[in-house]
Design a protein around this motif. Structure first.
Motif, PDB file in Angstrom:
ATOM      1  N   ALA A 131      -7.106   1.651 -13.204  1.00 54.75           N
ATOM      2  CA  ALA A 131      -7.819   2.957 -12.814  1.00 54.75           C
ATOM      3  C   ALA A 131      -6.907   4.107 -12.787  1.00 54.75           C
ATOM      4  CB  ALA A 131      -8.414   2.623 -11.479  1.00 54.75           C
ATOM      5  N   LEU A 132      -5.429   3.628 -11.916  1.00 50.64           N
ATOM      6  CA  LEU A 132      -4.393   4.513 -12.052  1.00 50.64           C
ATOM      7  C   LEU A 132      -3.789   4.800 -13.530  1.00 50.64           C
ATOM      8  CD1 LEU A 132      -2.221   2.641  -9.238  1.00 50.64           C
ATOM      9  CD2 LEU A 132      -3.476   4.857  -9.044  1.00 50.64           C
ATOM     10  N   ASP A 133      -3.852   4.007 -14.306  1.00 53.09           N
ATOM     11  CA  ASP A 133      -3.368   4.339 -15.641  1.00 53.09           C
ATOM     12  C   ASP A 133      -4.710   5.317 -16.294  1.00 53.09           C
ATOM     13  OD1 ASP A 133      -1.601   4.009 -17.785  1.00 53.09           O
ATOM     14  OD2 ASP A 133      -2.802   2.958 -18.958  1.00 53.09           O
ATOM     15  N   LYS A 134      -5.787   5.262 -15.985  1.00 55.45           N
ATOM     16  CA  LYS A 134      -6.745   5.905 -16.679  1.00 55.45           C
ATOM     17  C   LYS A 134      -6.874   7.278 -16.207  1.00 55.45           C
ATOM     18  CE  LYS A 134     -11.525   5.858 -18.072  1.00 55.45           C
ATOM     19  NZ  LYS A 134     -11.251   5.765 -19.660  1.00 55.45           N
ATOM     20  N   THR A 135      -6.799   7.502 -14.776  1.00 58.92           N
ATOM     21  CA  THR A 135      -6.775   8.731 -14.143  1.00 58.92           C
ATOM     22  C   THR A 135      -5.469   9.628 -14.502  1.00 58.92           C
ATOM     23  OG1 THR A 135      -6.024   7.849 -12.211  1.00 58.92           O
ATOM     24  CG2 THR A 135      -8.521   7.986 -12.649  1.00 58.92           C
ATOM     25  N   GLY A 136      -4.402   8.645 -14.546  1.00 59.76           N
ATOM     26  CA  GLY A 136      -2.922   9.427 -14.650  1.00 59.76           C
ATOM     27  C   GLY A 136      -2.650   9.872 -13.326  1.00 59.76           C
ATOM     28  N   LEU A 137      -3.039   9.416 -12.119  1.00 59.62           N
ATOM     29  CA  LEU A 137      -2.781   9.585 -10.809  1.00 59.62           C
ATOM     30  C   LEU A 137      -1.918   8.619 -10.008  1.00 59.62           C
ATOM     31  CD1 LEU A 137      -6.180  11.175  -9.580  1.00 59.62           C
ATOM     32  CD2 LEU A 137      -4.254  12.378 -10.537  1.00 59.62           C
ATOM     33  N   THR A 138      -1.100   9.115  -9.132  1.00 61.03           N
ATOM     34  CA  THR A 138      -0.510   8.373  -8.234  1.00 61.03           C
ATOM     35  C   THR A 138      -0.810   8.179  -6.957  1.00 61.03           C
ATOM     36  OG1 THR A 138       1.455   8.977  -9.747  1.00 61.03           O
ATOM     37  CG2 THR A 138       2.054   8.209  -7.617  1.00 61.03           C
ATOM     38  N   GLY A 139      -0.800   6.970  -6.355  1.00 62.05           N
ATOM     39  CA  GLY A 139      -1.324   6.692  -5.013  1.00 62.05           C
ATOM     40  C   GLY A 139      -0.120   7.106  -4.063  1.00 62.05           C
ATOM     41  N   ILE A 140      -0.548   7.963  -2.970  1.00 64.78           N
ATOM     42  CA  ILE A 140       0.327   8.150  -2.065  1.00 64.78           C
ATOM     43  C   ILE A 140       0.194   7.343  -0.634  1.00 64.78           C
ATOM     44  CG2 ILE A 140       1.497   9.874  -0.521  1.00 64.78           C
ATOM     45  CD1 ILE A 140       2.262  10.080  -3.432  1.00 64.78           C
ATOM     46  N   ALA A 141       1.275   6.640  -0.264  1.00 60.61           N
ATOM     47  CA  ALA A 141       0.714   5.572   0.827  1.00 60.61           C
ATOM     48  C   ALA A 141       1.910   5.577   1.829  1.00 60.61           C
ATOM     49  CB  ALA A 141       0.686   4.066   0.047  1.00 60.61           C
ATOM     50  N   THR A 142       1.732   4.614   2.658  1.00 60.75           N
ATOM     51  CA  THR A 142       2.967   4.276   3.729  1.00 60.75           C
ATOM     52  C   THR A 142       2.795   2.737   3.838  1.00 60.75           C
ATOM     53  OG1 THR A 142       1.224   4.671   5.708  1.00 60.75           O
ATOM     54  CG2 THR A 142       2.662   6.761   4.957  1.00 60.75           C
ATOM     55  N   LEU A 143       4.223   2.376   4.073  1.00 58.97           N
ATOM     56  CA  LEU A 143       4.163   0.846   4.568  1.00 58.97           C
ATOM     57  C   LEU A 143       5.399   0.758   5.532  1.00 58.97           C
ATOM     58  CD1 LEU A 143       6.016  -1.170   1.864  1.00 58.97           C
ATOM     59  CD2 LEU A 143       5.977   1.241   1.763  1.00 58.97           C
ATOM     60  N   ILE A 144       5.320  -0.278   6.375  1.00 56.38           N
ATOM     61  CA  ILE A 144       6.496  -0.728   7.128  1.00 56.38           C
ATOM     62  C   ILE A 144       7.041  -2.081   6.437  1.00 56.38           C
ATOM     63  CG2 ILE A 144       7.202  -1.776   9.415  1.00 56.38           C
ATOM     64  CD1 ILE A 144       4.847  -0.187  10.611  1.00 56.38           C
ATOM     65  N   MET A 145       8.700  -1.753   6.303  1.00 52.59           N
ATOM     66  CA  MET A 145       9.500  -2.769   5.638  1.00 52.59           C
ATOM     67  C   MET A 145      10.890  -2.677   6.296  1.00 52.59           C
ATOM     68  SD  MET A 145      10.394  -2.635   1.601  1.00 52.59           S
ATOM     69  CE  MET A 145      11.346  -4.075   0.808  1.00 52.59           C
ATOM     70  N   ARG A 146      11.325  -3.962   6.776  1.00 56.49           N
ATOM     71  CA  ARG A 146      12.420  -3.966   7.342  1.00 56.49           C
ATOM     72  C   ARG A 146      12.663  -3.057   8.477  1.00 56.49           C
ATOM     73  NH1 ARG A 146      15.683  -4.869   1.671  1.00 56.49           N
ATOM     74  NH2 ARG A 146      15.151  -6.804   1.215  1.00 56.49           N
ATOM     75  N   ASP A 147      11.714  -2.975   9.532  1.00 59.76           N
ATOM     76  CA  ASP A 147      11.654  -2.120  10.511  1.00 59.76           C
ATOM     77  C   ASP A 147      11.690  -0.911  10.570  1.00 59.76           C
ATOM     78  OD1 ASP A 147      11.927  -4.654  12.050  1.00 59.76           O
ATOM     79  OD2 ASP A 147      13.805  -5.000  11.870  1.00 59.76           O
TER      80      ASP A 147
END
Length: 312
Positions: A131-147
């Motif tokens: 779906a990402l490849d077909k739309t050409g869009l990039t998902g914007i997200a947040t994550l917690i990693m290493r404090d």
């Protein structure tokens, strides 16, 4: 396969995709050590308490935040876990929106990671990737990693979801303070500069670029190991100055670029081919991407010629 650096799930809407995170790069750094020159013994470092001037054991060392000068707040692993748990989806890459990838300034990117599907999550993973490849869009997200919490961008490369760990907006310094003041550019100079850039334009082929500095260091290391003398290089004291006649320098550069492209075309290339200088492994990789048949049975010269024909 290496051990994952992080595991959790991608979340978009009501869909969760369990994933594992792996580093997307493997740097080829030369590692140097500090040693005692007379006997070659490694130099050791001790953790010293500055107040008592005595060595400190690892189990006596804790993380602390200096709230005021001299006032320390000690932190435990449980404190960091509590902060992570308080954040909704502490083990989740939470996608909030999808944006055109060209709208993201590369200055925000920090590190790249491959996200692989966890066992049993192949179908929703493939669904999101396609779906990402077909739309050409990039998902914007947040994550917690290493404090620490990170901004992230999710894109697709060769069927794999790539997470670009990003800086937050307040971490990226404004660029305008570095813009030149009162820089007048003449129209003829701009036209010549544009022509030069267009003459040197081409497709990005990362395999054409190699770490030549590392190779030179390796040559020096091998030479010194054999007891050979390494010539001392002359170091320029000052950077090259701006040419007195900028327009003339640009025009000479354009003519040189024309000459290089012409020579490359006469040699059967596309202006920036350089395939004959590639290793056989890199030629095989380029041939694979171009769909060259029978490449595994070809010699290096045959591969170079097949790549040149396929790129025409």
């Amino acid at each position: 396969m290496p051990r994952p650096l992080w595991s959790g799930a991608i979340s978009f809407g009501l869909v969760n995709v369990p994933v594992r995170m792996f580093s997307a790069v493997r740097e080829h750094k030369l590692h140097f050590h500090y040693v005692h020159e007379p006997d070659g013994s490694p130099i050791g470092y001790q953790k010293i308490c500055k107040a008592e001037d005595t060595p400190v054991q690892d189990d006596e060392i804790v993380k602390a935040f200096e709230f005021e000068p001299g006032e320390w707040v000690y932190m435990t692993d449980e404190d960091f876990e509590a902060a992570r748990a308080a954040e909704e989806g502490g083990r989740t890459i939470q996608i909030s929106e999808f944006v055109p990838r060209e709208e993201i300034d590369p200055a925000y990117f920090e590190n790249s990671y491959y996200l692989a599907p966890a066992a049993g999550a192949e179908r929703p993973y493939a669904l999101l990737a396609r779906a990402l490849d077909k739309t050409g869009l990039t998902g914007i997200a947040t994550l917690i990693m290493r404090d620490r919490e990170y901004l992230a961008a999710l894109r697709v490369h060769e069927g794999v979801i790539v997470l670009e760990r990003m800086y937050f907006a307040d971490e990226v310094r404004p660029a305008d303070e570095h813009a030149p003041d009162d820089a007048d550019v003449a129209g003829r100079e701009l036209s010549a500069a544009v022509e030069l850039i267009e003459r040197l334009a081409g497709s990005f082929e990362p395999e054409k670029y190699e770490d030549t500095y590392r190779e030179r260091l390796c040559d020096i290391i091998r030479a010194k190991r054999k007891g050979e003398r390494v010539p001392v290089a002359e170091v320029e004291e000052e950077p090259a100055a701006e040419p007195e006649d900028l327009l003339a320098a640009l025009r000479r550069s354009v003519e040189e670029a024309k000459g290089r492209r012409g020579a490359a075309r006469r040699n059967g290339g596309n202006g920036s081919d350089g395939s004959s200088s590639l290793t056989k492994e890199k030629l095989l990789e380029r041939a694979r991407r171009l769909g060259v048949e029978g490449r595994s049975k070809m010699s290096k010269d045959e591969l170079a010629e097949a790549v040149r024909r396929a790129e025409r």
